[in-house]
Design a protein around this motif. Structure first.
Motif, mmCIF file in Angstrom:
data_model
loop_
_atom_site.group_PDB
_atom_site.id
_atom_site.type_symbol
_atom_site.label_atom_id
_atom_site.label_comp_id
_atom_site.label_asym_id
_atom_site.label_seq_id
_atom_site.Cartn_x
_atom_site.Cartn_y
_atom_site.Cartn_z
ATOM 1 N N ALA A 17 0.835 -1.208 0.000
ATOM 2 C CA ALA A 17 0.000 0.000 0.000
ATOM 3 C C ALA A 17 0.867 1.254 0.000
ATOM 4 N N MET A 18 1.921 1.255 0.813
ATOM 5 C CA MET A 18 2.821 2.411 0.868
ATOM 6 C C MET A 18 3.556 2.596 -0.451
ATOM 7 N N GLU A 19 3.899 1.492 -1.093
ATOM 8 C CA GLU A 19 4.554 1.583 -2.403
ATOM 9 C C GLU A 19 3.636 2.238 -3.429
ATOM 10 N N LEU A 20 2.377 1.820 -3.456
ATOM 11 C CA LEU A 20 1.426 2.372 -4.419
ATOM 12 C C LEU A 20 1.142 3.848 -4.133
ATOM 13 N N ILE A 21 1.043 4.195 -2.856
ATOM 14 C CA ILE A 21 0.813 5.601 -2.489
ATOM 15 C C ILE A 21 1.990 6.462 -2.929
ATOM 16 N N ALA A 22 3.210 5.984 -2.655
ATOM 17 C CA ALA A 22 4.401 6.735 -3.054
ATOM 18 C C ALA A 22 4.474 6.879 -4.569
ATOM 19 N N ALA A 23 4.102 5.815 -5.294
ATOM 20 C CA ALA A 23 4.133 5.872 -6.761
ATOM 21 C C ALA A 23 3.181 6.937 -7.291
ATOM 22 N N ALA A 75 5.512 22.359 -13.261
ATOM 23 C CA ALA A 75 4.632 23.531 -13.262
ATOM 24 C C ALA A 75 5.336 24.773 -12.728
ATOM 25 N N ALA A 76 6.306 24.569 -11.814
ATOM 26 C CA ALA A 76 7.028 25.718 -11.264
ATOM 27 C C ALA A 76 8.104 26.223 -12.211
ATOM 28 N N GLY A 77 8.377 25.463 -13.264
ATOM 29 C CA GLY A 77 9.445 25.831 -14.183
ATOM 30 C C GLY A 77 9.290 27.176 -14.876
ATOM 31 N N PRO A 78 8.139 27.482 -15.502
ATOM 32 C CA PRO A 78 7.995 28.765 -16.212
ATOM 33 C C PRO A 78 8.240 29.977 -15.319
ATOM 34 N N TYR A 79 7.736 29.933 -14.092
ATOM 35 C CA TYR A 79 7.957 31.061 -13.181
ATOM 36 C C TYR A 79 9.438 31.173 -12.832
ATOM 37 N N ALA A 80 10.073 30.032 -12.543
ATOM 38 C CA ALA A 80 11.504 30.053 -12.230
ATOM 39 C C ALA A 80 12.307 30.576 -13.408
ATOM 40 N N ASP A 81 11.933 30.167 -14.632
ATOM 41 C CA ASP A 81 12.628 30.659 -15.822
ATOM 42 C C ASP A 81 12.516 32.176 -15.942
ATOM 43 N N LYS A 135 2.654 13.351 -8.975
ATOM 44 C CA LYS A 135 2.194 14.673 -8.553
ATOM 45 C C LYS A 135 3.381 15.584 -8.257
ATOM 46 N N ALA A 136 4.401 15.044 -7.595
ATOM 47 C CA ALA A 136 5.576 15.843 -7.250
ATOM 48 C C ALA A 136 6.319 16.291 -8.502
ATOM 49 N N ILE A 137 6.468 15.386 -9.470
ATOM 50 C CA ILE A 137 7.145 15.744 -10.719
ATOM 51 C C ILE A 137 6.341 16.801 -11.465
ATOM 52 N N LEU A 193 12.717 22.367 -2.261
ATOM 53 C CA LEU A 193 11.669 21.635 -1.540
ATOM 54 C C LEU A 193 10.959 20.649 -2.460
ATOM 55 N N LEU A 194 10.655 21.080 -3.681
ATOM 56 C CA LEU A 194 9.950 20.212 -4.625
ATOM 57 C C LEU A 194 10.828 19.047 -5.066
ATOM 58 N N ASN A 195 12.117 19.321 -5.302
ATOM 59 C CA ASN A 195 13.036 18.240 -5.651
ATOM 60 C C ASN A 195 13.153 17.241 -4.508
ATOM 61 N N ALA A 196 13.231 17.765 -3.282
ATOM 62 C CA ALA A 196 13.332 16.887 -2.116
ATOM 63 C C ALA A 196 12.078 16.036 -1.968
ATOM 64 N N ASN A 197 10.920 16.620 -2.226
ATOM 65 C CA ASN A 197 9.661 15.880 -2.131
ATOM 66 C C ASN A 197 9.624 14.740 -3.147
ATOM 67 N N ALA A 198 9.968 15.048 -4.396
ATOM 68 C CA ALA A 198 9.976 14.010 -5.430
ATOM 69 C C ALA A 198 10.993 12.909 -5.088
#
Length: 314
Positions: A24-30, A42-48, A35-37, A252-257
């Motif tokens: 179950a934890m494997e499927l949740i993480a997958a 999605a944050a890329g255009p603003y960062a650019d 979502k994290a990626i 933070l987003l990289n760490a989450n992914a």
């Protein structure tokens, strides 16, 4: 023998129960990895956009700004360690902390004092257990970081950067986080956040923490010519805090992914190990059962032979 079988059956049942949890934890993480990626993308255009804007001001103006000027002497450095709130992610947390300790040792060897800021309960627990001072800790959002969280962190470290070292301020700031490469590849690393090293906008969409942009004669070939109103310094004053926040958010987003990918991989391994244990305990239980049957047959045959021998004697 019967008691031995009961032990093996109990182990089989408990291992199967754990396997369900691991799966179950494997499927949740997958599901959370995707979502994290998507959030990183999605944050890329603003960062650019903000990176290119800051790069344009920094390369086309000759102003000395607090955030972009290298201090004459660096006495105290800050380390922001971005880790997880939960475990079950294999060596993810330990590898990150090992990288943070590597940086801390390097800074101490250079004669610098180190102030440690931590994100995530695992890093906080590590330093508290060893009675190491923590300047500030943020916990509870490693799996769902937002712009507000990044802003809170960036405001705190910017305040420390602007403060005098004698009053608890710092001369430079490093981020320690795990950069997400793929579902099976993650790399803990540290990057200097302040004094500012402006990065290429095209690369900022990936992790917003890469190499400095070219300056000097070649700058005009990278950026168009701008006029800054009301002044380049005021534009930098407005842009730089937002830029720092975007870099913290990218980490933070990289760490989450990375955390979700590490957890999925660890849980997948745990499921495989549970399957192996079930197979092993099943074989042991069958062996014990066969030994019990053999013993029962031997006892029956022995009893029959004894009865036969007794009848023959009579």
């Amino acid at each position: 023998m019967g008691a031995q079988q009961r032990v093996f059956k109990a182990k089989i049942n408990s291992t199967k129960s754990l396997r369900k949890i691991f799966k179950a934890m494997e499927l949740i993480a997958a599901s959370r990895i995707q979502k994290a990626i998507a959030r990183v993308t999605a944050a890329g255009p603003y960062a650019d956009a903000i990176t290119r804007a800051v790069s344009a001001v920094a390369t086309q103006s000759n102003i000395d700004h607090t955030l972009t000027t290298e201090p004459a002497e660096i006495k105290r450095a800050a380390i922001v360690v971005i880790g997880p709130d939960r475990g079950f992610a294999g060596a993810y947390a330990s590898n990150l902390i090992k990288k943070a300790e590597e940086l801390s040792t390097l800074l101490h060897d250079e004669g610098k004092d180190v102030a440690t800021y931590v994100v995530g309960s695992k890093a906080e627990t590590y330093y508290n257990f060893r009675e190491r001072a923590i300047a500030q800790a943020w916990t509870g959002f490693s799996e769902s970081p937002t712009g507000d969280h990044a802003r809170e962190i960036s405001d705190t470290i910017l305040e420390a950067f602007h403060a005098d070292v004698a009053e608890g301020g710092v001369d430079e700031i490093f981020l320690v986080y795990t950069r997400y490469k793929s579902a099976i590849s993650r790399e803990p690393e540290y990057r200097r956040l302040l004094p500012l090293e402006v990065v290429e906008a095209e690369e900022a969409g990936q992790d917003a923490l890469t190499s400095p942009v070219p300056a000097g004669p070649d700058a005009d070939h990278v950026f168009p010519l701008y006029e800054f109103e009301p002044s380049a310094e005021e534009v930098l004053d407005a842009l730089l805090p937002k830029y720092i926040t975007s870099r913290v958010l990218a980490a933070l987003l990289n760490a989450n992914a990375s955390e979700q990918a590490a957890r999925q991989q660890a849980m997948s391994t745990a499921v495989d190990n549970a399957d192996e244990l079930v197979t092993k305990y099943t074989r042991l239980a069958n062996t014990a059962r066969q030994a019990e049957i053999t013993q029962e047959i031997t006892e029956i045959v022995g009893g029959a032979d004894a009865l036969a021998a007794s009848g023959a004697g009579d």
